[in-house]
Each structure stands twice: as C-alpha cells, then as structure tokens.
Design a protein around this motif. Sequence first.
Motif, PDB file in Angstrom:
ATOM      1  N   ASP A  40      40.286  55.929   6.979  1.00 17.43           N
ATOM      2  CA  ASP A  40      40.944  55.515   6.147  1.00 17.43           C
ATOM      3  C   ASP A  40      40.854  53.742   6.107  1.00 17.43           C
ATOM      4  OD1 ASP A  40      43.460  57.621   6.006  1.00 17.43           O
ATOM      5  OD2 ASP A  40      43.764  57.549   8.240  1.00 17.43           O
TER       6      ASP A  40
ATOM      7  N   HIS B 232      38.296  59.667  12.606  1.00 13.58           N
ATOM      8  CA  HIS B 232      38.798  60.691  13.136  1.00 13.58           C
ATOM      9  C   HIS B 232      39.662  61.796  12.998  1.00 13.58           C
ATOM     10  CE1 HIS B 232      41.722  57.981  10.070  1.00 13.58           C
ATOM     11  NE2 HIS B 232      42.999  59.007  10.857  1.00 13.58           N
TER      12      HIS B 232
ATOM     13  N   HIS C 148      38.165  62.000   8.999  1.00 13.48           N
ATOM     14  CA  HIS C 148      38.314  61.275   7.646  1.00 13.48           C
ATOM     15  C   HIS C 148      38.288  59.694   8.198  1.00 13.48           C
ATOM     16  CE1 HIS C 148      42.496  61.832   8.869  1.00 13.48           C
ATOM     17  NE2 HIS C 148      42.785  60.678   7.849  1.00 13.48           N
TER      18      HIS C 148
HETATM   19 FE   LIG Z   1      44.182  59.214   9.461  1.00  7.53          FE
END
Ligand SMILES: [Fe+2]
Length: 323
Positions: free
Chosen positions: A167, A240, A165
């Motif tokens: 961020d 990551h 995912h």
């Molecule tokens: Fe993360």
Amino acid sequence: MKGTLSSSPVSVYENVTKEQFLHFIHPKREPALLRGVDIGECTSKWTSEYICEKVGVVGVKVHVSSSPQMNFINKNFLYKTLPFDELVKRASTPGCAKKNHFLVPGEFYYLRSVGFDRRGRDTADIKKQFPNLAGDIRIPDFFDENCFFSSVFRIGSPGVQLWTHYDVMDNLLIQVQGRKRMALFSPSDALNMYLIGDKSQVLDIDNPDCHLYPKFILSQRYECIMEPGDIIFIPALWFHNALALDFGVAVNVFWKNLKCDLYDKNDPYGNKDLIPANRAIQMVENATKLLDTLPHDYKDFYIKRMISILETKILKSNEEGQF
Ligand SMILES: [Fe+2]
Ligand SMILES: O=C(O)CCC(=O)C(=O)O
C-alpha cells in the motif's frame, strides 16, 4: 521445484508511547509489532455476538472464495453482498458456511470495508460506516490527524490468506480478535516479488514455485504472529501477506507520511502510486511501446539499454542513501 525461505522476526516493542513511536520506531521505516498499546475496550467487547448485535443486518460487500488463498490472477473469488450479521455467523461458526453458501459448502469470506461511494473520493472510515462499534476502539494517535487517510474494518474466515501486496500509505493494523500470521518483505526486494501493479504473482509464499519465480527465495522475509490486541506498523511500500489463523476481526488505519499533494486524490483504497511515481511508470510503459515500431532484435537491445540506465540509477541512489 519448490523453494524454501528463511524468515527474520519482526521487531517487537512493548507498551510503546507516542513519543517512542515517533522518535525510534517510525523513522526506521521497518515493520514493528507493538504490544500493550491501549486500543480501548474492543478486545474484550468485540465478540461475534456483540458485533452482530451492534451492526445488525446492514449489507456489506464481501470476497467469497472456495479457496482460502484468494487469488487475483485467476480471480478465484466473487464479490457478494451479505447482511453483516450473516457474514459474521458464516465466517465465525465452523459448519455454518456448509449450510448456506454461494459457491461451495465451507467457502471462505473476507470483508474489507469501503466508503459509502467507492467511485468518488470516499474512503473507508469506521466512524462513518460502523458508528456503533467505532467508540470501542482507540486508534493510537501516532500521526497527525490531518494526515489521516482511512480506517478499514476487516473480517475474515479462519485460514483466509490475502495475497502479497503493498500500500502507498503508512499503516497501523490493529488485530482485535483472532491470531494472524503476517509475512513482510522490504520494498528493496521489489525485483524479487514478480509484481503486477501492487500485487505479487507469488501466491504460495510458503512453497513458491522456483521455476516460475526463481528470485523470490532471494528475498528477506520478516514474520510475526499477531495476537488479539497487537498492532503492526507496516510502513508504506512494504509488501505484506496476511494469513488468518482464526476467525479474525481487525481495523487498520492508513495515513499519509509524505506531503499530501504527492498522493492521488482519487484513491479509494490507498494503493494508487504517488503521482510522480505513477507518471514515471507510465513513461516507461510508453517507452516500451515506442520500441514496438522496431524489429524484435533492436527492441530487445534497446530494452536492455534502458534496463542498464535504470540499474545505474539504482546503484547511484543506493550510494546516496536515498533509495
Ligand atoms: Fe494492505
Ligand atoms: O489483515 C489483513 O487481512 C490484511 C491487512 C492489510 O492488507 C492492510 O492492513 O493493509
């Protein structure tokens, strides 16, 4: 058909100072493994027994799964509340989750700490939720404290793998106990990630299904093994995937790298897209809905025209170096 993917090492920097981080590492917008930074006494103090004693029976909400690869597509995990010390015992003691379990003997656990009120604007802050431990960890002062967003406590069973995912905040992930394999992919590989929102649909990154995800193997993978005491800098938008090689205790800190008013105010996790980006995505979704009023062949044609507009835009912004 399974594909394989070669990987490049994440750059390693030893004994980095604030000035070196700010001048040489942060501006590169690439992941960096930082070794030898002073993170306080937590590396020696935070044994399972110590953290259990300091935090005690406080209830924490954890992901529980029969599989180490937690999967958001068919949601192969449940959220369960456990006393903190019980979570640590079950996740750190081989055989413990065999006796007491929710789903199956030997199940896997993952704690990602949250703020007191997740519906509001309350974000995780170890100083607030884990005050008896916060004093043991020194979070590097590599960013302006006004840009601080959250600090998240993470505990997981050996073998747990968190899906790939991104961020939207810059991130220093501090590995306190246990080793962890980190695999990362650049935001420029977004078209090879088969995204649903902030998550990649490619769950098995080591043996990706090349029929379902043919472009995944075109992506450039970066990899490193984090040892206790290591910090990885994960720039905003870098994909990551974390694989715990041991029982793991980590803390990560998210901060805002861009002007504060670009970020969604109602974002408990730090993964909501920036306000202009979110609006743009909504517009594209609305645009495709608008085409639903046309016959299939027309819709297909105009989606392709839209793609060509966007492709031209990518080429232009690459040329300008702004991508
Ligand atoms: Fe993360
Ligand atoms: O270390 C992990 O388990 C996941 C870390 C992560 O996703 C993060 O720090 O944003």
